[in-house]
Design a protein around this motif. Structure first.
Motif, PDB file in Angstrom:
ATOM      1  N   PRO A 129      30.059  31.083  47.613  1.00  0.00           N
ATOM      2  CA  PRO A 129      30.283  31.813  46.360  1.00  0.00           C
ATOM      3  C   PRO A 129      31.053  33.114  46.524  1.00  0.00           C
ATOM      4  O   PRO A 129      31.631  33.607  45.555  1.00  0.00           O
ATOM      5  CB  PRO A 129      28.851  32.080  45.859  1.00  0.00           C
ATOM      6  N   ILE A 130      31.075  33.668  47.725  1.00  0.00           N
ATOM      7  CA  ILE A 130      31.762  34.943  47.933  1.00  0.00           C
ATOM      8  C   ILE A 130      33.200  34.760  48.415  1.00  0.00           C
ATOM      9  O   ILE A 130      33.889  35.746  48.684  1.00  0.00           O
ATOM     10  CB  ILE A 130      31.000  35.836  48.937  1.00  0.00           C
ATOM     11  N   HIS A 131      33.677  33.537  48.516  1.00  0.00           N
ATOM     12  CA  HIS A 131      35.076  33.331  48.905  1.00  0.00           C
ATOM     13  C   HIS A 131      36.013  33.578  47.714  1.00  0.00           C
ATOM     14  O   HIS A 131      35.647  33.350  46.560  1.00  0.00           O
ATOM     15  CB  HIS A 131      35.291  31.916  49.456  1.00  0.00           C
ATOM     16  N   ARG A 132      37.209  34.054  48.033  1.00  0.00           N
ATOM     17  CA  ARG A 132      38.252  34.263  47.028  1.00  0.00           C
ATOM     18  C   ARG A 132      38.990  32.937  46.862  1.00  0.00           C
ATOM     19  O   ARG A 132      39.832  32.573  47.672  1.00  0.00           O
ATOM     20  CB  ARG A 132      39.222  35.349  47.491  1.00  0.00           C
TER      21      ARG A 132
ATOM     22  N   GLU B 188      35.001  39.502  44.702  1.00  0.00           N
ATOM     23  CA  GLU B 188      35.900  38.352  44.843  1.00  0.00           C
ATOM     24  C   GLU B 188      36.210  37.684  43.499  1.00  0.00           C
ATOM     25  O   GLU B 188      37.315  37.183  43.291  1.00  0.00           O
ATOM     26  CB  GLU B 188      35.299  37.316  45.814  1.00  0.00           C
ATOM     27  N   LYS B 189      35.264  37.716  42.562  1.00  0.00           N
ATOM     28  CA  LYS B 189      35.521  37.121  41.246  1.00  0.00           C
ATOM     29  C   LYS B 189      36.572  37.929  40.489  1.00  0.00           C
ATOM     30  O   LYS B 189      37.448  37.361  39.816  1.00  0.00           O
ATOM     31  CB  LYS B 189      34.222  37.026  40.449  1.00  0.00           C
ATOM     32  N   THR B 190      36.486  39.243  40.599  1.00  0.00           N
ATOM     33  CA  THR B 190      37.493  40.109  39.981  1.00  0.00           C
ATOM     34  C   THR B 190      38.863  39.857  40.603  1.00  0.00           C
ATOM     35  O   THR B 190      39.875  39.797  39.899  1.00  0.00           O
ATOM     36  CB  THR B 190      37.093  41.584  40.143  1.00  0.00           C
TER      37      THR B 190
ATOM     38  N   ILE C  80      44.827  40.352  43.468  1.00  0.00           N
ATOM     39  CA  ILE C  80      44.387  41.329  44.459  1.00  0.00           C
ATOM     40  C   ILE C  80      44.981  42.717  44.199  1.00  0.00           C
ATOM     41  O   ILE C  80      44.300  43.728  44.358  1.00  0.00           O
ATOM     42  CB  ILE C  80      44.701  40.838  45.889  1.00  0.00           C
ATOM     43  N   LEU C  81      46.240  42.792  43.774  1.00  0.00           N
ATOM     44  CA  LEU C  81      46.834  44.111  43.558  1.00  0.00           C
ATOM     45  C   LEU C  81      46.122  44.859  42.447  1.00  0.00           C
ATOM     46  O   LEU C  81      45.787  46.044  42.596  1.00  0.00           O
ATOM     47  CB  LEU C  81      48.328  43.981  43.240  1.00  0.00           C
ATOM     48  N   ASN C  82      45.862  44.190  41.343  1.00  0.00           N
ATOM     49  CA  ASN C  82      45.154  44.846  40.247  1.00  0.00           C
ATOM     50  C   ASN C  82      43.707  45.177  40.624  1.00  0.00           C
ATOM     51  O   ASN C  82      43.156  46.184  40.174  1.00  0.00           O
ATOM     52  CB  ASN C  82      45.182  43.971  38.991  1.00  0.00           C
ATOM     53  N   ALA C  83      43.108  44.340  41.459  1.00  0.00           N
ATOM     54  CA  ALA C  83      41.756  44.626  41.938  1.00  0.00           C
ATOM     55  C   ALA C  83      41.752  45.865  42.834  1.00  0.00           C
ATOM     56  O   ALA C  83      40.822  46.677  42.785  1.00  0.00           O
ATOM     57  CB  ALA C  83      41.193  43.415  42.684  1.00  0.00           C
ATOM     58  N   VAL C  84      42.794  46.004  43.659  1.00  0.00           N
ATOM     59  CA  VAL C  84      42.925  47.210  44.484  1.00  0.00           C
ATOM     60  C   VAL C  84      43.033  48.445  43.601  1.00  0.00           C
ATOM     61  O   VAL C  84      42.354  49.455  43.832  1.00  0.00           O
ATOM     62  CB  VAL C  84      44.149  47.100  45.420  1.00  0.00           C
TER      63      VAL C  84
ATOM     64  N   LEU D 114      39.802  36.375  53.170  1.00  0.00           N
ATOM     65  CA  LEU D 114      39.577  35.202  52.328  1.00  0.00           C
ATOM     66  C   LEU D 114      38.257  35.293  51.567  1.00  0.00           C
ATOM     67  O   LEU D 114      38.013  34.476  50.677  1.00  0.00           O
ATOM     68  CB  LEU D 114      39.542  33.940  53.200  1.00  0.00           C
ATOM     69  N   ALA D 115      37.421  36.261  51.931  1.00  0.00           N
ATOM     70  CA  ALA D 115      36.093  36.350  51.328  1.00  0.00           C
ATOM     71  C   ALA D 115      35.699  37.804  51.150  1.00  0.00           C
ATOM     72  O   ALA D 115      36.176  38.691  51.857  1.00  0.00           O
ATOM     73  CB  ALA D 115      35.065  35.636  52.205  1.00  0.00           C
ATOM     74  N   GLY D 116      34.795  38.009  50.185  1.00  0.00           N
ATOM     75  CA  GLY D 116      34.239  39.329  49.969  1.00  0.00           C
ATOM     76  C   GLY D 116      35.121  40.233  49.140  1.00  0.00           C
ATOM     77  O   GLY D 116      36.246  39.880  48.764  1.00  0.00           O
ATOM     78  N   PRO D 117      34.623  41.421  48.844  1.00  0.00           N
ATOM     79  CA  PRO D 117      35.336  42.362  47.983  1.00  0.00           C
ATOM     80  C   PRO D 117      36.417  43.126  48.708  1.00  0.00           C
ATOM     81  O   PRO D 117      36.501  43.119  49.941  1.00  0.00           O
ATOM     82  CB  PRO D 117      34.230  43.314  47.532  1.00  0.00           C
ATOM     83  N   VAL D 118      37.261  43.784  47.921  1.00  0.00           N
ATOM     84  CA  VAL D 118      38.162  44.801  48.447  1.00  0.00           C
ATOM     85  C   VAL D 118      37.513  46.150  48.155  1.00  0.00           C
ATOM     86  O   VAL D 118      36.972  46.365  47.069  1.00  0.00           O
ATOM     87  CB  VAL D 118      39.567  44.699  47.820  1.00  0.00           C
ATOM     88  N   PHE D 119      37.511  47.031  49.147  1.00  0.00           N
ATOM     89  CA  PHE D 119      36.922  48.355  49.001  1.00  0.00           C
ATOM     90  C   PHE D 119      38.023  49.407  48.920  1.00  0.00           C
ATOM     91  O   PHE D 119      39.115  49.221  49.475  1.00  0.00           O
ATOM     92  CB  PHE D 119      36.038  48.687  50.210  1.00  0.00           C
ATOM     93  N   ALA D 120      37.736  50.503  48.268  1.00  0.00           N
ATOM     94  CA  ALA D 120      38.643  51.649  48.230  1.00  0.00           C
ATOM     95  C   ALA D 120      37.821  52.915  48.365  1.00  0.00           C
ATOM     96  O   ALA D 120      36.639  52.952  48.009  1.00  0.00           O
ATOM     97  CB  ALA D 120      39.441  51.679  46.935  1.00  0.00           C
TER      98      ALA D 120
END
Length: 205
Positions: free
Chosen positions: A191-194, A85-87, A93-97, A33-39
């Motif tokens: 601010p870091i929540h999605r 999270e803003k992205t 989420i899929l496009n962010a991944v 629910l919060a923070g970025p997705v990493f790859a």
């Protein structure tokens, strides 16, 4: 020895097909629910010394930390990237991944290559790629990428916990645990929540 043999079989077969470099690509943090997705993207040499290499979710935090350092030392190349999270809220989420995966893969200067994407979707990936369902448990380079992504994200969330101590991010890393929902109801979103992931917050108990 059989497990290690199986884990490297896909890469050996692809090299025999003519791909000089096989790049494992995986993500961590699709569901929180919060923070970025990493790859992360990883190219391993034909000979490695990575005992216990496996899907990051099947390993202890201590084992992941050890492998994180060993992978970075032994990899021919690797890349780590994230989408915040803003992205995620802006492009889903899929496009962010895909964005994070493409950025991680772009940090690897080796070619010709084939990207092996964990999962069953690769339509947003730049460059030649193939999907490997449950690849983090089947293929060494994807397992390695899963560990780099997971450890990088966990450490990132532990740092965020210092800025937002009321949410307990160091414990749940932003995932939707009972504790996290309890803190959200008490303090509201940070601010870091999605925000796109919190639309049904009032329905959670």
């Amino acid at each position: 020895m059989k497990e290690t043999f199986d884990l490297y079989a896909i890469e050996r077969e692809l090299r025999q097909e003519g791909y000089s470099y096989v790049v494992g690509v995986d993500e961590a943090g699709r569901g929180p629910l919060a923070g970025p997705v990493f790859a992360a993207a990883v190219v391993l040499p034909e000979e490695t010394n990575l005992p216990g290499l496996n899907d990051s979710k099947k390993l202890t935090a201590k084992k992941r930390d050890w492998l994180y350092d060993a992978i970075r030392e032994q990899a021919l190349a690797y890349g780590i990237a994230h989408a915040d999270e803003k992205t995620i809220d802006e492009i889903n989420i899929l496009n962010a991944v895909y964005q994070a995966m493409n950025e991680a893969a772009s940090q690897i200067p080796l070619s010709p290559r084939l990207l092996l994407i964990d999962g069953n979707r690769n339509k947003g990936i730049v460059g030649e790629s193939r999907c490997v369902i449950k690849g983090d448990a089947k293929c060494a380079c994807i397992a390695a990428a899963s560990i780099l992504a997971k450890v990088s994200r966990d450490r990132y969330m532990e740092k965020l916990a210092e800025s937002y101590p009321q949410y307990g991010f160091e414990r749940h890393k932003g995932y939707g645990t009972a504790l996290h929902y309890e803190k959200l109801r008490e303090f509201g979103p940070a601010p870091i929540h999605r925000l796109s992931f919190l639309k049904n917050l009032k329905d959670k108990h």
